[in-house]
Design a protein around this motif. Sequence first.
Motif, short mmCIF file in Angstrom:
data_model
loop_
_atom_site.label_atom_id
_atom_site.label_comp_id
_atom_site.label_asym_id
_atom_site.label_seq_id
_atom_site.Cartn_x
_atom_site.Cartn_y
_atom_site.Cartn_z
N MET A 37 0.82 -1.20 0.00
CA MET A 37 0.00 0.00 0.00
C MET A 37 0.87 1.26 0.00
O MET A 37 0.36 2.37 -0.10
CB MET A 37 -0.90 0.04 1.23
CG MET A 37 -1.71 -1.22 1.44
SD MET A 37 -2.79 -1.62 0.05
CE MET A 37 -4.10 -0.46 0.35
N GLU A 38 2.16 1.09 0.17
CA GLU A 38 3.02 2.27 0.26
C GLU A 38 4.19 2.17 -0.71
O GLU A 38 5.03 3.04 -0.78
CB GLU A 38 3.55 2.40 1.70
CG GLU A 38 2.42 2.55 2.69
CD GLU A 38 2.90 2.58 4.14
OE1 GLU A 38 4.10 2.67 4.38
OE2 GLU A 38 2.02 2.51 5.02
N HIS A 417 1.49 5.06 -2.48
CA HIS A 417 0.36 5.78 -1.91
C HIS A 417 -0.27 6.79 -2.88
O HIS A 417 -1.49 6.90 -2.99
CB HIS A 417 0.81 6.50 -0.64
CG HIS A 417 -0.27 7.27 0.05
ND1 HIS A 417 -1.24 6.65 0.82
CD2 HIS A 417 -0.56 8.58 0.05
CE1 HIS A 417 -2.06 7.57 1.27
NE2 HIS A 417 -1.69 8.75 0.83
N ASP A 441 -3.19 2.13 4.45
CA ASP A 441 -1.74 2.05 4.54
C ASP A 441 -1.37 0.61 4.87
O ASP A 441 -2.23 -0.18 5.26
CB ASP A 441 -1.24 2.96 5.68
CG ASP A 441 -1.33 4.42 5.30
OD1 ASP A 441 -0.96 4.76 4.17
OD2 ASP A 441 -1.78 5.22 6.15
N ASP B 370 4.41 10.76 -2.32
CA ASP B 370 3.67 9.95 -1.35
C ASP B 370 3.43 10.75 -0.07
O ASP B 370 2.32 10.78 0.45
CB ASP B 370 4.45 8.67 -1.02
CG ASP B 370 4.28 7.60 -2.08
OD1 ASP B 370 3.34 7.71 -2.90
OD2 ASP B 370 5.09 6.67 -2.11
N TYR B 373 0.84 13.55 -0.74
CA TYR B 373 -0.52 13.02 -0.91
C TYR B 373 -1.14 12.60 0.41
O TYR B 373 -2.35 12.62 0.59
CB TYR B 373 -0.50 11.81 -1.86
CG TYR B 373 -0.69 12.15 -3.32
CD1 TYR B 373 0.40 12.55 -4.09
CD2 TYR B 373 -1.92 12.07 -3.94
CE1 TYR B 373 0.26 12.83 -5.44
CE2 TYR B 373 -2.09 12.35 -5.29
CZ TYR B 373 -0.99 12.73 -6.03
OH TYR B 373 -1.14 13.02 -7.36
N ARG B 374 -0.29 12.18 1.36
CA ARG B 374 -0.79 11.80 2.67
C ARG B 374 -1.35 12.99 3.44
O ARG B 374 -2.25 12.86 4.25
CB ARG B 374 0.34 11.23 3.52
CG ARG B 374 0.41 9.77 3.49
CD ARG B 374 1.59 9.24 4.25
NE ARG B 374 2.04 8.05 3.57
CZ ARG B 374 1.33 6.93 3.51
NH1 ARG B 374 0.20 6.84 4.15
NH2 ARG B 374 1.77 5.91 2.82
#
Lengths: 581, 581
Positions: A37-38, A417, A441, B370, B373-374
Motif C-alpha cells: 500500500m506504500e 500511496h 496504509d 507519497d 498526498y498523505r
Amino acid sequence: MESELLKTQTTQQPNQQPQKPRVHRTSGLRIIPLGGMEEVGRNMTVFEYERDIVILDMGIQFPEEDMPGIDYIIPNISYLRGKEKNIRAVILSHGHLDHVGAAPLLLPKLGYPPVIARDLTVAIIKRRMEELEKNSSKRLDVIKINSVNDRFNLGKFKIGFFNIEHSIVDAVGVIINTPQGTIIHPGDWTMDTDNSNGQVLTYHHLANLPKPKILMLESLGATNNAKEVISEKEMYSNLEKLIKEAKGKVIIGTFSSQIKRVGHLLEYAKQIGKKVALDGYSMKINVEIAKELGYIKIDQETIIPVNKIRDYPDEKVMVICTGAQGEGNAVLSRIINGSHKFIKIRKNDTVIFSSSVIPGNERAIQKLKDGLYRRCDNVIHNDIMDVHTSGHSTANSIKEMIRQIQPDFFLPVYANHYFLKEAAKLALGMGFDPSKIFVLDNGSTLEFYNKTAKLLNKRVDTGYIFVDGLGVGDIGEVVLRDRQTLSQDGMFVIVVAVDRMTGKVKGSPDIISRGFVYLRESQELLKETRKRVIGIVEKNTGEKKAINWTYIKDQIRNGVGEFLFQKTERRPMVLPVVLEI
Amino acid sequence: MESELLKTQTTQQPNQQPQKPRVHRTSGLRIIPLGGMEEVGRNMTVFEYERDIVILDMGIQFPEEDMPGIDYIIPNISYLRGKEKNIRAVILSHGHLDHVGAAPLLLPKLGYPPVIARDLTVAIIKRRMEELEKNSSKRLDVIKINSVNDRFNLGKFKIGFFNIEHSIVDAVGVIINTPQGTIIHPGDWTMDTDNSNGQVLTYHHLANLPKPKILMLESLGATNNAKEVISEKEMYSNLEKLIKEAKGKVIIGTFSSQIKRVGHLLEYAKQIGKKVALDGYSMKINVEIAKELGYIKIDQETIIPVNKIRDYPDEKVMVICTGAQGEGNAVLSRIINGSHKFIKIRKNDTVIFSSSVIPGNERAIQKLKDGLYRRCDNVIHNDIMDVHTSGHSTANSIKEMIRQIQPDFFLPVYANHYFLKEAAKLALGMGFDPSKIFVLDNGSTLEFYNKTAKLLNKRVDTGYIFVDGLGVGDIGEVVLRDRQTLSQDGMFVIVVAVDRMTGKVKGSPDIISRGFVYLRESQELLKETRKRVIGIVEKNTGEKKAINWTYIKDQIRNGVGEFLFQKTERRPMVLPVVLEI
C-alpha cells in the motif's frame, strides 16, 4: 505433498485444528494489508473473519537507494504470530516476485499453510524454495487451481476465481466471499484489448456477486492518461517486422516471466526459419518450467544453445535474453562490457528492449542503452517503436473496471500511496460515494460489519524485514545507517597502544582508513592526525590520575573527526581503539 | 575586475601574451568536447584554431549511483595544460550548473581567462565563487554580452550570438566564426511556441552565416515524439486557475533558476491579492540576484517572509519553494517530515510541482509525492495537469532547427550518447549527408580543414575529476570502490596484540565492526571469529621461526572473510591490525 484431493467444490482445510465451539465475535471481516500500500512490491494482504484467516500474496520488495547491501525486503508477519493455526490458506495471484518472492521464507514460519495457485505460480515458488534449500519444496502443501470455476471453502471463506490479463501466464483474479462481504481482487491486471482470439475479457459477471462487493484494485496505472493502449497484436506485428527485416542478429531483452511473449517469438522464429538461443539464468529456468507445463512448445529445429550461434549466419540468429533492466551481471550488460563468451554485437545487429523501465532502474538502463548504441546501429525501445505492452492498467481502464463490476466499496491497492489516492479520485470523479472509498496504509485494519466499513484505530506492525545474505530480519536501522555513513566518506580507525604504567603512547598510532582519502597522497594529514591523537591521550593519562578510557576514546573520536573535517570537509566514521599494555 | 572596455566590435584579449610570429599549422579548426557527450552535465567544449582557444561552458555533472559521497564531477582539463596562454575566452551559454558550475574551480586553474556571458549567468558564477571563497569573484575577468548583436574578435575567432528560448533567462546561442568554418551552438534550447509577445523566435537568419556551417545541437529531446508541446501560455493559464481557485495555501515547488516563472507568479499574486513567501536558500538567492538585475519586480505589498505566513488566511498565501526533486533537506521534504518551522500542510492546501523529473531522482520524487498526498488532497504534477514546460526540444523541433539553419555539418551534443545517436538518425531521415554527421565522445577531436571534417585518432583524457568536500580530483577508483564495498556489507577490523617474544596472542583480539551485523546479537559469531584469529596467528608464529607479519595478516583477512561469508553470506571488508608487543 500436494493436496490433490482438496480440489473439490467444498474443500476442507486439512491442517485445521479440531473444531472448538466458536465464540461469536462481532469483529466482522477484517482486511489488513501487510504490504503493497506504500510501495511497489511486498504485496501481502490478510483477510480475517472470526477464527479464519486467508492470505493473498507474499511478495518481496526491492531495496530503496538508502538501503545499501540489502537483497530484498519481505512482509512483516508479526500480526500473524499466535494465529498460525487460523490460517486456512495462502492464495497467490501470479508468479511475479513482488507477489510470491517471500513465500519460501514466510511459509515455513507459518507452519506451511496450504498454497492455492495456478500451475506456473506453483512451479516458480517450488523452484525458489529448491534454490534456497534442497528438497524444501516437498514440504509445500499445494492446492492447484485447475479452472477459474474451482471453488474452495476455507472455514467461513468461500474462494472463487476469474480470468484476468497480466504480463505473466497463470495470473488469476480472486473472489473471497464472506458472510460480511465479497472481495474482488484481480491481483495485477491490465485491460484486455486484444480480440484476435475472438473474445475480450470483461468483468460484468462479477457485478452479480453477493453484496457488499469490495473491489480491491491494483492501481499502478492511475496516472496513466493514455487514451489508447497498444494492443498485443500491434506489438507482435512490430516485433515481427523488426525480426524479419533484420540484416544481422536480433537480440531481444525482455522479462524472463514473459513466457507468452517468449513462446510467441519462438513460434515466429520457426515460421521464418530463424534459430533462437535463450540466454540468462532466469530466462532458461522459466522457459524450462513453461515447457514442462506445456505453455511453450520448443521446436528442436529452432532452438540452439548460445555457444552455437556462430555456426549460423547472423541474419538467421535470434537471442532472447535477460538484462533489459541494466542488471550488471545479466546478459545484455555482459555483451556490452565484452565479458560474454559467445555473443559479440555488430553494427548491423538489432537489439530490442521488449520491456518497461522498472522505477529505480532508469540510470542503469540509460547506461545500458548508451553502451548498446555505441556498438549497434539498431537499438529499439518503446521510445522508438511500440515493442512492449505494459502489464498494468490506465486511468481509463480503472474507471472501466469500476463501471463493469459496480462495487459497493472501492479500495485501490498494490501501488505507491499517491497512485492509490489518484485511483480514489478517479472513482470520486465517477460519482462513487466518498464514504465507501478507502485508501489504506500498510498495517491499516479495515473492518466490514453489517454492510458498513470502519477503519480501526490500531495499526499492525509492518516495519521492514530486510533480507541480506542468510540473515532475515537481523539488519536494522543502525546497521543501515552505518552502511550509509561508510559509503559517504569511508572510515578511519586509529589504534593506539598506551603504556598502562606511564600513560604514554607506545610507538606511533596505527591508522587504517578506507574510502576517505587516497592515503599515499595524504601523509601530511596522517602525520598530523597521529600527533593530535598522542596529544589527546597523554593529556588525559598523565599525572597518575584515574584514567577514563571511554572519555579518552570519545575525545579521540571528536578531536580527529573535527580535524579531518576542517582539513577535507569530509566526515569519515572515526573509530578509536585503545590498547592498554 | 570587469573588462567593460572590451565590449567593442573588435575586442582584443587583454591577458594575451605578446604576439610571437605565428607558425602556420595545417591543423585546421579543432572541436574537442571535454564533457557533455556521454552524460547530462559536465558540458565543456574546446575550440582550437592555430594558437587560439575558445571554450564554451564549464559545467558540473551530478554523481551516478556508483559514486557514493561524491559531491559532483567537473571536466578534466588536462588537455589545456601548457596551453593556458592560448585561451582567449570562456563563453558561458546560460547559468544552469551543468553549464557553469565548474567555472569557479576551473577558471583559477586556467589563469582566469575572460568570461563572456550575459548578466544573470555572470551573477550566478560570482555568487558561487563567493560561496567557495570570499572575495574570489573579484578576480573574475568578465566580458558582458549586452546584446545579441555584440561581436568579439578573439584571435582568429569571431564570436557572435543569437537569442534562444530555454528554462532560464539570459540563455544565449553562440556563433563561433573561424577561417575554417562557422559553429552555431544554441547551448540548451527549446523551440519557442509562444507567440503571445507577438513574435516567435526563428533561426532562418543563421542560414546566411559563412559556410561551412557546423551546427552543434543539444539533443536531449531526440526521442521525445510529442506532436504538440504545451506552450508557456497554456501552462500559466493552468497555474493561474489552480492558484485562483485554491481553498487553502498554494505551495509551488519549482527550480530556483526558473526566474521568469517565479516573476510571473509574483505578478499574478499581486493581481489577485495573494501574499507570496519565497523559501529555500537557492530560491531566495536567485530571486535576489534577479531583482538586482531588474528581471523580477518585487512588490513589497505582495512578498512576505515565510515566518509570517500564519498572519494571513490560508487562501491568501502562496509559497514558492525548492525541493521538487525530493532533495532531503530542501523545503518540500522538510514540510513533510515536520521539520519546517513555519509551513504546516493541510488537507485543503494545493501543492504544485512546476518542474520535471531529473533522471536519477525518480525514487526521491516518488517518496516526496507519497508524503504530500498523505497530508494534502490537492497535489498537482505534470501527470495530472500541464503545470510545467520543459526547457528542452523534441524530435520535431530538432528537425525544424536543421531545416531553418541548413547546416553543412551536424553534431548532436549535450546529452547521453543514445540521444545523440537518435538525433543523428533524425538528420539522416531528412536526407542529411551521413558523412557530415558526427556523434562525438568526450575527448574526441574533430578537425575541420578545407571544408572537410576528419575525426582524429587521438583521444584527449576526459577521466572523471571528482569533487568531494574540499578535495578536487583526489578521489580515484580505489577510494570509490572501497566506499561501495563498505556500503554493501560494512567492515570488520580485528586488532591482535602479539607477544614479540613468545608469538602468543595477548588477551582477546579486539573486533570493531560497523554495517555488517547487529553486534549484540552476534556474540557467538564474534567469539568463534576471535578463536580462529588466535589459531591463525599462533600457527604462524610458533617454533621461533621467522615471523612474516604480512603473510599472517593475509591469512587473517582470508580466513576471517571466508568464515564470515560461510556463516552470513555477507562479505564485509576485513581489516586485520597486528601489533607486536
